[in-house]
Write a protein that holds these residues in place. Structure first.
Motif, PDB file in Angstrom:
ATOM      1  N   ILE A 130       0.847  -1.209   0.000  1.00  0.00           N
ATOM      2  CA  ILE A 130       0.000   0.000   0.000  1.00  0.00           C
ATOM      3  C   ILE A 130       0.874   1.246   0.000  1.00  0.00           C
ATOM      4  CG2 ILE A 130      -1.691   1.334   1.334  1.00  0.00           C
ATOM      5  CD1 ILE A 130      -2.712  -1.403   2.417  1.00  0.00           C
ATOM      6  N   SER A 131       1.961   1.198   0.773  1.00  0.00           N
ATOM      7  CA  SER A 131       2.885   2.333   0.840  1.00  0.00           C
ATOM      8  C   SER A 131       3.479   2.647  -0.533  1.00  0.00           C
ATOM      9  CB  SER A 131       4.009   2.015   1.840  1.00  0.00           C
ATOM     10  OG  SER A 131       4.770   3.150   2.098  1.00  0.00           O
ATOM     11  N   ILE A 132       3.855   1.598  -1.281  1.00  0.00           N
ATOM     12  CA  ILE A 132       4.369   1.777  -2.639  1.00  0.00           C
ATOM     13  C   ILE A 132       3.295   2.396  -3.530  1.00  0.00           C
ATOM     14  CG2 ILE A 132       5.210   0.570  -4.714  1.00  0.00           C
ATOM     15  CD1 ILE A 132       7.307   0.519  -2.582  1.00  0.00           C
ATOM     16  N   MET A 133       2.054   1.896  -3.387  1.00  0.00           N
ATOM     17  CA  MET A 133       0.930   2.412  -4.182  1.00  0.00           C
ATOM     18  C   MET A 133       0.690   3.896  -3.882  1.00  0.00           C
ATOM     19  SD  MET A 133      -0.147   0.052  -6.131  1.00  0.00           S
ATOM     20  CE  MET A 133       0.249  -1.685  -6.313  1.00  0.00           C
ATOM     21  N   PHE A 134       0.834   4.265  -2.608  1.00  0.00           N
ATOM     22  CA  PHE A 134       0.640   5.661  -2.223  1.00  0.00           C
ATOM     23  C   PHE A 134       1.628   6.572  -2.958  1.00  0.00           C
ATOM     24  CE2 PHE A 134      -2.450   4.945   0.994  1.00  0.00           C
ATOM     25  CZ  PHE A 134      -2.901   6.190   1.406  1.00  0.00           C
ATOM     26  N   ILE A 135       2.861   6.104  -3.095  1.00  0.00           N
ATOM     27  CA  ILE A 135       3.882   6.893  -3.792  1.00  0.00           C
ATOM     28  C   ILE A 135       3.515   7.038  -5.271  1.00  0.00           C
ATOM     29  CG2 ILE A 135       6.312   6.949  -4.489  1.00  0.00           C
ATOM     30  CD1 ILE A 135       6.850   5.304  -1.836  1.00  0.00           C
ATOM     31  N   ALA A 136       3.106   5.923  -5.899  1.00  0.00           N
ATOM     32  CA  ALA A 136       2.744   5.949  -7.321  1.00  0.00           C
ATOM     33  C   ALA A 136       1.512   6.822  -7.561  1.00  0.00           C
ATOM     34  CB  ALA A 136       2.487   4.518  -7.809  1.00  0.00           C
ATOM     35  N   PHE A 137       0.476   6.634  -6.721  1.00  0.00           N
ATOM     36  CA  PHE A 137      -0.752   7.410  -6.886  1.00  0.00           C
ATOM     37  C   PHE A 137      -0.537   8.886  -6.555  1.00  0.00           C
ATOM     38  CE2 PHE A 137      -2.930   3.382  -7.218  1.00  0.00           C
ATOM     39  CZ  PHE A 137      -4.082   3.673  -7.933  1.00  0.00           C
ATOM     40  N   GLY A 160      -8.594  12.574  -3.907  1.00  0.00           N
ATOM     41  CA  GLY A 160      -7.729  12.040  -2.857  1.00  0.00           C
ATOM     42  C   GLY A 160      -8.293  10.778  -2.235  1.00  0.00           C
ATOM     43  N   LEU A 161      -9.605  10.779  -1.959  1.00  0.00           N
ATOM     44  CA  LEU A 161     -10.254   9.599  -1.369  1.00  0.00           C
ATOM     45  C   LEU A 161     -10.269   8.422  -2.332  1.00  0.00           C
ATOM     46  CD1 LEU A 161     -13.264  11.326   0.455  1.00  0.00           C
ATOM     47  CD2 LEU A 161     -11.394  10.084   1.555  1.00  0.00           C
ATOM     48  N   VAL A 162     -10.518   8.701  -3.625  1.00  0.00           N
ATOM     49  CA  VAL A 162     -10.520   7.638  -4.637  1.00  0.00           C
ATOM     50  C   VAL A 162      -9.130   7.001  -4.739  1.00  0.00           C
ATOM     51  CG1 VAL A 162     -10.676   7.174  -7.133  1.00  0.00           C
ATOM     52  CG2 VAL A 162     -12.446   8.536  -6.000  1.00  0.00           C
ATOM     53  N   CYS A 163      -8.103   7.839  -4.778  1.00  0.00           N
ATOM     54  CA  CYS A 163      -6.727   7.335  -4.851  1.00  0.00           C
ATOM     55  C   CYS A 163      -6.368   6.519  -3.616  1.00  0.00           C
ATOM     56  CB  CYS A 163      -5.747   8.497  -5.012  1.00  0.00           C
ATOM     57  SG  CYS A 163      -5.761   9.292  -6.629  1.00  0.00           S
ATOM     58  N   MET A 164      -6.810   6.989  -2.436  1.00  0.00           N
ATOM     59  CA  MET A 164      -6.507   6.292  -1.189  1.00  0.00           C
ATOM     60  C   MET A 164      -7.159   4.907  -1.166  1.00  0.00           C
ATOM     61  SD  MET A 164      -7.302   7.409   2.751  1.00  0.00           S
ATOM     62  CE  MET A 164      -8.960   6.724   2.754  1.00  0.00           C
ATOM     63  N   VAL A 165      -8.431   4.843  -1.548  1.00  0.00           N
ATOM     64  CA  VAL A 165      -9.143   3.559  -1.574  1.00  0.00           C
ATOM     65  C   VAL A 165      -8.497   2.611  -2.584  1.00  0.00           C
ATOM     66  CG1 VAL A 165     -11.334   2.445  -2.155  1.00  0.00           C
ATOM     67  CG2 VAL A 165     -11.332   4.532  -0.784  1.00  0.00           C
ATOM     68  N   ALA A 166      -8.123   3.152  -3.758  1.00  0.00           N
ATOM     69  CA  ALA A 166      -7.475   2.337  -4.796  1.00  0.00           C
ATOM     70  C   ALA A 166      -6.155   1.755  -4.284  1.00  0.00           C
ATOM     71  CB  ALA A 166      -7.230   3.175  -6.042  1.00  0.00           C
ATOM     72  N   CYS A 167      -5.411   2.544  -3.522  1.00  0.00           N
ATOM     73  CA  CYS A 167      -4.138   2.076  -2.945  1.00  0.00           C
ATOM     74  C   CYS A 167      -4.370   0.885  -2.013  1.00  0.00           C
ATOM     75  CB  CYS A 167      -3.460   3.201  -2.165  1.00  0.00           C
ATOM     76  SG  CYS A 167      -2.787   4.515  -3.190  1.00  0.00           S
ATOM     77  N   PRO A 180       0.914  15.835  -2.560  1.00  0.00           N
ATOM     78  CA  PRO A 180      -0.235  14.937  -2.780  1.00  0.00           C
ATOM     79  C   PRO A 180      -0.217  13.696  -1.894  1.00  0.00           C
ATOM     80  CG  PRO A 180       1.257  14.903  -4.671  1.00  0.00           C
ATOM     81  CD  PRO A 180       1.682  16.021  -3.798  1.00  0.00           C
ATOM     82  N   ARG A 181       0.984  13.168  -1.592  1.00  0.00           N
ATOM     83  CA  ARG A 181       1.058  11.993  -0.714  1.00  0.00           C
ATOM     84  C   ARG A 181       0.597  12.350   0.690  1.00  0.00           C
ATOM     85  NH1 ARG A 181       3.877   9.893   3.029  1.00  0.00           N
ATOM     86  NH2 ARG A 181       4.007   7.635   3.261  1.00  0.00           N
TER      87      ARG A 181
END
Length: 365
Positions: free
Chosen positions: A33-40, A62-69, A107-108
């Motif tokens: 998830i941490s890696i995904m947060f960086i990419a998103f 932001g919420l959409v990206c967080m849920v996707a992560c 953004p992160r």
């Protein structure tokens, strides 16, 4: 902090009783998830910049990206060793130190803010509902064999909301680049201090409740995350998801400190050697002030410490950090004096901070 993050994401856990090494999908999912947060975060930053997303659009994105992560991270956990995560962590903070604020860090941090709100709310409500017993003694004496005397060590503890030199540097190096209006800094600075003080009290309550319970092994992040994850279970949240969410939250707290300190460390290093006219400066000055070179030198010191051990200098960190805040207060005193304003209100905290930090540093040394 880098070492703690690596230990938290470590996918191979040793059983304390049997010594058997097992794979941990919880730690692996949190790392993923941490890696995904960086990419998103990069995607988020680009959309924000190019499409001018503000207000409710920014929140929804932001919420959409967080849920996707979380969905992708839990679905595809990365089970790797502590050493591998060490390299990944330092690679991330290298890029965080050199890339523009709007592209990665801002953004992160924006996305992780939503996580922290959920975490603090869950911990506060969970403590009120569960009302766990504090299993730590209230007072064990003025002197402690390991920590020394209560004064001054109590006042140089690295805690949320403490008088902190690090946060003084953050406000000039990063916070100033992420606010639209200077008037907002009072709400941001003071509000963050109050909220972090609340988080410190919550962490103390959770640690006290977990002290005599089973499974108190692991990094401080893991102990805290397991404690709050238990509160999530009361509301019907699956154990696996709750533990992954909390592990990610507490490691994100460390990562947001790491990326900020990497950037500030690089900037502070450059300031030591920079001059007004850098265009005609000597070659060695240009090399030392080069963004990439100064970042590598700064991070290399920290990376070497994770290999050879930092336990010997760690006790000095709290005192040094608070001493830095005293130096900031001195700087503000001078600034207010030369601009013709009153500075007397800064004398009491300045004198207290100098006395406390010098006492602590002399005792520690």
């Amino acid at each position: 902090f880098a070492d703690m993050v690596s230990g938290t994401f470590n996918g191979f856990v040793t059983d304390a009783a049997t010594g058997e090494i097992t794979k941990s999908t919880v730690n692996g999912a949190a790392g993923s998830i941490s890696i995904m947060f960086i990419a998103f975060a990069v995607v988020f930053g680009l959309i924000q910049k190019k499409m001018k997303f503000t207000g409710w659009k920014e929140v929804v994105l932001g919420l959409v990206c967080m849920v996707a992560c979380f969905v992708l991270g839990i679905s595809f956990p990365i089970v790797a060793t502590r050493e591998t995560w060490n390299y990944v962590t330092f690679a991330y903070i290298f890029f965080a130190a050199i890339l523009p604020m709007w592209l990665l860090m801002q953004p992160r941090d924006f996305m992780t803010t939503f996580m922290f709100i959920f975490m603090i709310a869950a911990a506060a409500i969970g403590l009120l509902v569960a009302h766990p017993t504090m299993n730590l003694p209230v007072y064990t004496g003025f002197h402690n064999e390991k920590l020394g005397d209560m004064f001054p060590i109590l006042f140089v503890t690295v805690a949320c909301g403490a008088v902190s030199g690090f946060h003084s540097l953050v406000s000039s190096g990063t916070s100033s680049k992420t606010v639209e209006n200077e008037k907002d800094m009072l709400k941001v600075g003071y509000g963050a201090m109050v909220l972090e003080s609340l988080l410190a009290v919550l962490a103390l309550c959770v640690a006290g409740a977990a002290a005599a319970a089973d499974g108190t092994t692991g990094t401080p992040f893991q102990i805290f995350s397991r404690g709050v994850a238990g509160f999530f279970e009361m509301f019907g949240v699956p154990v696996h998801f709750a533990t992954v969410f909390m592990t990610m939250c507490v490691s994100a707290l460390a990562l947001t400190s790491l990326d900020a300190v990497a950037r500030i460390g690089r900037m502070s290093f450059q300031e030591l050697f920079s001059v007004d006219d850098m265009e005609h400066a000597e070659g060695w000055r240009k090399l030392l002030c080069n963004t990439y070179f100064s970042t590598i030198v700064t991070l290399l010191c920290g990376f070497v410490l994770t290999k050879i051990g930092y336990a010997n200098i760690w006790p000095l960190f709290g005192s040094a950090n608070q001493l830095l805040s005293a130096l900031v207060l001195i700087t503000l005193c001078v600034f207010l004096k030369v601009t013709g304003r009153s500075n007397k209100m800064l004398f009491p905290p300045l004198i207290i901070m100098l006395c406390v930090t010098f006492t602590a540093l002399v005792q520690r040394l």
